[in-house]
Design an enzyme around this catalytic site. Sequence first.
Site, PDB file in Angstrom:
ATOM      1  N   ARG A 149      -0.793   8.564   9.252  1.00 23.12           N
ATOM      2  CA  ARG A 149      -0.613   7.124   9.500  1.00 23.12           C
ATOM      3  C   ARG A 149      -0.208   6.383   8.233  1.00 23.12           C
ATOM      4  O   ARG A 149      -0.792   6.583   7.168  1.00 23.12           O
ATOM      5  CB  ARG A 149      -1.921   6.529  10.030  1.00 23.12           C
ATOM      6  CG  ARG A 149      -1.894   5.022  10.172  1.00 23.12           C
ATOM      7  CD  ARG A 149      -3.190   4.519  10.747  1.00 23.12           C
ATOM      8  NE  ARG A 149      -4.301   4.738   9.866  1.00 23.12           N
ATOM      9  CZ  ARG A 149      -4.825   3.819   9.068  1.00 23.12           C
ATOM     10  NH1 ARG A 149      -4.325   2.593   9.013  1.00 23.12           N
ATOM     11  NH2 ARG A 149      -5.864   4.111   8.315  1.00 23.12           N
ATOM     12  N   ARG A 185      -0.560   8.535   1.928  1.00 19.58           N
ATOM     13  CA  ARG A 185      -1.951   8.950   1.755  1.00 19.58           C
ATOM     14  C   ARG A 185      -2.175  10.461   1.781  1.00 19.58           C
ATOM     15  O   ARG A 185      -2.978  10.998   1.040  1.00 19.58           O
ATOM     16  CB  ARG A 185      -2.718   8.351   2.928  1.00 19.58           C
ATOM     17  CG  ARG A 185      -3.964   7.692   2.555  1.00 19.58           C
ATOM     18  CD  ARG A 185      -4.434   6.888   3.703  1.00 19.58           C
ATOM     19  NE  ARG A 185      -4.327   5.486   3.402  1.00 19.58           N
ATOM     20  CZ  ARG A 185      -4.737   4.540   4.224  1.00 19.58           C
ATOM     21  NH1 ARG A 185      -5.246   4.860   5.390  1.00 19.58           N
ATOM     22  NH2 ARG A 185      -4.638   3.285   3.875  1.00 19.58           N
ATOM     23  N   HIS A 203      -8.728   9.441   3.102  1.00 22.61           N
ATOM     24  CA  HIS A 203      -8.322   8.353   2.200  1.00 22.61           C
ATOM     25  C   HIS A 203      -8.531   8.831   0.771  1.00 22.61           C
ATOM     26  O   HIS A 203      -9.586   9.368   0.439  1.00 22.61           O
ATOM     27  CB  HIS A 203      -9.150   7.100   2.475  1.00 22.61           C
ATOM     28  CG  HIS A 203      -8.556   5.861   1.883  1.00 22.61           C
ATOM     29  ND1 HIS A 203      -8.472   5.658   0.533  1.00 22.61           N
ATOM     30  CD2 HIS A 203      -7.992   4.770   2.464  1.00 22.61           C
ATOM     31  CE1 HIS A 203      -7.893   4.488   0.306  1.00 22.61           C
ATOM     32  NE2 HIS A 203      -7.583   3.929   1.470  1.00 22.61           N
ATOM     33  N   HIS A 217     -11.195   9.447   6.814  1.00 27.56           N
ATOM     34  CA  HIS A 217     -10.979   8.006   6.987  1.00 27.56           C
ATOM     35  C   HIS A 217     -10.482   7.641   8.382  1.00 27.56           C
ATOM     36  O   HIS A 217     -10.919   6.654   8.966  1.00 27.56           O
ATOM     37  CB  HIS A 217      -9.952   7.563   5.941  1.00 27.56           C
ATOM     38  CG  HIS A 217      -9.634   6.110   5.939  1.00 27.56           C
ATOM     39  ND1 HIS A 217     -10.558   5.135   5.622  1.00 27.56           N
ATOM     40  CD2 HIS A 217      -8.471   5.443   6.209  1.00 27.56           C
ATOM     41  CE1 HIS A 217      -9.989   3.945   5.688  1.00 27.56           C
ATOM     42  NE2 HIS A 217      -8.730   4.104   6.061  1.00 27.56           N
ATOM     43  N   GLU A 271       0.853  -1.205   0.000  1.00 28.18           N
ATOM     44  CA  GLU A 271       0.000   0.000   0.000  1.00 28.18           C
ATOM     45  C   GLU A 271       0.876   1.238   0.000  1.00 28.18           C
ATOM     46  O   GLU A 271       2.107   1.132   0.106  1.00 28.18           O
ATOM     47  CB  GLU A 271      -0.922  -0.019   1.225  1.00 28.18           C
ATOM     48  CG  GLU A 271      -1.946  -1.150   1.177  1.00 28.18           C
ATOM     49  CD  GLU A 271      -2.830  -1.204   2.395  1.00 28.18           C
ATOM     50  OE1 GLU A 271      -3.411  -0.177   2.761  1.00 28.18           O
ATOM     51  OE2 GLU A 271      -2.921  -2.275   3.004  1.00 28.18           O
TER      52      GLU A 271
END
Length: 518
Positions: free
Chosen positions: A384, A288, A241, A349, A116
Amino acid sequence: MIKADYLVIGSGVAGLTFAVKMAEKFPNRKVTIVTKGDEDESNTKYAQGGVAVVQDFEEDSFQKHIQDTLIAGDGICDRGVVEMVIKEGPQRLKELIVWGANFDLNSEGGFDLGKEGGHSEYRVVHHKDITGYEVERALLQRVHQLENVTLLAHHFAIDLITEHHLENKDTEKLSCYGAYVLDQKKGIILTIGAESTLLASGGIGLIYGHTTNPVIATGDGIAMAYRAKAKIKDMEFIQFHPTALYEAEGGSYFLISEAVRGFGAYLRNKEGYRFMPDYDDRAELASRDIVSQSIDNELKKTGDTHVFLDCTHLDLTAFKKHFPNIYEECLEYHIDIEKDWIPVVPASHYLCGGIVVDTDGKTSINNLFACGECSRTGLHGANRLASNSLLEALVYAHNIFKYLSKISHTSQQLDIPDWDDEGTIIPKEHVLIQHNLKQLQALMRDYVGIVRSNDRLNKAIAHLDLIYNEVEEFYKEAKITTTLCELRNMVNVAHLIIGQSLERKENRGGYFNLDNLK
Ligand code: FAD
Ligand code: SIN
């Protein structure tokens, strides 16, 4: 008064993992879990990508995962915490497997590892694209096997019990003695006394109307802790997100996992231009914060409402095997990913900040612990790293368990008053709650989104004050209901987000303020 040794507020990965561990080790002690919806309703249940845990020690290493986490956190992670969490990961994952959780394997029998944004290696252990569903299932199954755990579904924690509720107690040194809890079906308020209380109440997504989170994510635990005067930090770091499914009516914000970009999908604008390489060398696999801010910039430049995720060049058979749920969900929206690009937009998110805890999960209030998304451990810093959240919850549930296992067990006898709702009435105009909620969500979307400014934040504070006054007035007069308490909690949390945003004088990770560019 109901008495428990350990009161757990929330039945996601954080609360359930802690409950299982305490109940297994201390069969004579009573663990009571209260949860406000159905027992499995939680952010956990919807986690898709997986759990980031180093497994392939030839290609990968703890050092690389640590480095990726620190880079994603944009310089303000607590390095000691990052190292501790990442090194604990493999052990905690093993426990989850012993409790019955299944993860996908590759043809050699090892874990099938996904990738990811922000990860330099393949290290995301997953169960297809429904990892959270599997984790929640396994944990609930284990909880139901343990006789000393009582799980009270449809029980809403209203407030923590501290010295503020006790007569003749010194409010300088605060301790937590349990919580007042609404039995949502019977409409009565219970007093649950506990030696230790764990807030595992999850995130805040619903404060923004556009969110990947389910409706339970109203920040209740953070608001309760704030009202009880616990330390709360880093609330400005809301993670958006990048790829929630865009729907013209603005209804669903179903998540299209970041693992889909890890699998090779491209982000394109309406013209078909693949814009991410213009923003970051890692292109679609930048962290992100960077991808969401880039999409936001593209949308502002073009005036479009959404961008697209292009999967048409990917191996469809392999895609369907890894992402069956996303594939089916897209079909429901008449999107055939073999031919059609998926319309996507960033959506709120995850909350990187929250209730401040130390490495034992202790908050600034005695006997009150916090774990999972409602806590602020220092792992995430300003942003994060994907799939580090389930990991954090597993590790901190274990740390709290270890801490409580070592300290001596004392059953306190306290005279805790019952909830006093004398003089309150059943309100006739519940529509006001919905009205205020819509106003709050619009305010957060328009003034406290991906890109902020001091002017917008100050306007937001002024609007929020009006909503706050209306809600407080209503709260004082009305009989307690879940929706009223949730709204009150969301207003408290919005206040923290805006206030802490104004205090941050530099742009970092998920926090971007135009005035900090000057
Ligand atoms: P939750 O799982 O949200 O549980 C909170 C619990 O508290 C719920 O049971 C709720 O009902 C209860 N509760 C709340 N308030 C009250 C109250 N007042 N009284 C009683 N009960 C209350 N993270 C990853 O690491 N990997 C992923 O792949 C991933 N994918 C995600 C996909 C989606 C769509 C979403 C929304 C999140 C994803 N995340 C992922 C983030 C991760 O799922 C969450 O951060 C994590 O599951 C939080 O766990 P938790 O136990 O802290 O909270
Ligand atoms: C996702 O699957 O994209 C979500 C992962 C996460 O939030 O960590």
